[in-house]
Design an enzyme around this catalytic site. Structure first.
Site, PDB file in Angstrom:
ATOM      1  N   SER A   1       1.991   4.483   0.657  1.00 25.13           N
ATOM      2  CA  SER A   1       1.118   3.780   1.434  1.00 25.13           C
ATOM      3  C   SER A   1       0.726   4.773   2.520  1.00 25.13           C
ATOM      4  O   SER A   1       1.264   5.869   2.582  1.00 25.13           O
ATOM      5  CB  SER A   1       1.799   2.419   2.154  1.00 25.13           C
ATOM      6  OG  SER A   1       0.857   2.007   3.232  1.00 25.13           O
TER       7      SER A   1
ATOM      8  N   TYR B   1       8.503  -1.958   6.433  1.00 24.82           N
ATOM      9  CA  TYR B   1       7.493  -1.307   5.678  1.00 24.82           C
ATOM     10  C   TYR B   1       7.308   0.136   5.763  1.00 24.82           C
ATOM     11  O   TYR B   1       7.306   1.010   4.684  1.00 24.82           O
ATOM     12  CB  TYR B   1       6.475  -2.237   5.594  1.00 24.82           C
ATOM     13  CG  TYR B   1       5.394  -1.840   4.357  1.00 24.82           C
ATOM     14  CD1 TYR B   1       5.436  -2.354   3.158  1.00 24.82           C
ATOM     15  CD2 TYR B   1       4.082  -1.093   4.660  1.00 24.82           C
ATOM     16  CE1 TYR B   1       4.500  -2.112   2.267  1.00 24.82           C
ATOM     17  CE2 TYR B   1       3.373  -0.766   3.624  1.00 24.82           C
ATOM     18  CZ  TYR B   1       3.256  -1.539   2.527  1.00 24.82           C
ATOM     19  OH  TYR B   1       2.545  -1.191   1.194  1.00 24.82           O
TER      20      TYR B   1
END
Length: 260
Positions: free
Chosen positions: A142, A155
């Site tokens: 990401s 995350y």
């Protein structure tokens, strides 16, 4: 470059980015295992992609945090397709809380899916790749593999961790013909991201429109979401690339949200 005849496993491939990657691979002649926690959805996607061709698809039920399930799914894929040339570790979830409010069970759940899942699927595929002397492992990172945002401690931690796993695999796997990559998308309009909009609006005390315009797209160059097709195209490049020249690398696709 092409993927004709390559045998691939894509986790979390019944929807979203994973499905788009599987479709891209099948459209270029690859055979793809749709590995997903939701077997019926995976079977539907496999049927649709096989009908589309020219490659073919199969489905397996896979909880990427369960070592036995991962090993069984990889074994079935190898038995059915004849091997595994490409692994795309894509399965993931998002949970948002401030650090002081983050339930430990939810922290562990997120890290297990992203990091344990990447480790277990890699571990299961490597013996087959090493035996044939070639293979490609692609991790779905990401922009948060490079950057941080409020509310996303678990995350961000998980996505940073994938960079370390990929780099270690590049060192270990290179002499045996196996390379690794990390794709780092910005905000992609998937159900995972859509779920975050009301959650972040509540936690940040702003409107949902402000979450999209300021938090998600405010730092892009064009206020555009990255698309699943954008990421699928990158996954194709990494999988089809013919040498180890790119191994251990990560590539950000975020409309300029993050640049390095």
């Amino acid at each position: 470059m092409n993927m004709t005849g390559k045998n691939c496993i894509v986790t979390g491939a019944a929807s979203g980015i994973g499905r788009a990657i599987a479709e891209k691979y099948v459209s270029d002649g690859a055979n793809v295992c749709i590995a997903d926690l939701k077997l019926e959805a995976a079977q539907r996607v496999a049927e649709e992609l096989t009908a589309m061709g020219p490659g073919r698809a199969m489905a397996v039920e896979m909880d990427v945090t369960d070592e036995d399930a991962v090993n069984a799914g990889v074994a079935r894929t190898v038995e059915t397709l004849g091997g595994v040339d490409v692994l795309v570790s894509n399965a993931g979830i998002q949970i948002v809380h401030r650090i002081e409010d983050f339930p430990y069970a939810e922290w562990k759940k997120l890290l297990a899916i992203h990091l344990d899942g990447a480790f277990l699927t890699t571990k299961a595929c490597l013996p087959h790749m090493y035996k044939q002397g070639s293979g490609t492992v692609i991790y779905m990172g990401s922009v948060h593999s490079k950057e941080a945002s409020p509310l996303k401690s678990a995350y961000v931690t998980a996505k940073h961790g994938l960079l370390g796993l990929a780099r270690t695999l590049a060192k270990e796997g290179g002499p045996k013909g196996v390379r690794s990559h990390v794709i780092c998308p910005g905000f992609v309009k998937t159900p995972l991201v859509e779920k975050q909009i009301p959650e972040q609006a509540k936690d940040l005390g702003i409107s949902e429109d402000e979450v999209v315009s300021r938090v998600m797209l405010g730092q892009t160059v064009d206020t555009e979401f990255t698309t699943v097709e954008d990421i699928a195209n990158l996954a194709w490049v990494f999988a089809a690339f013919p040498t180890n020249a790119l191994t251990g690398q990560s590539l950000v696709a975020s409309h300029g949200w993050y640049m390095n």
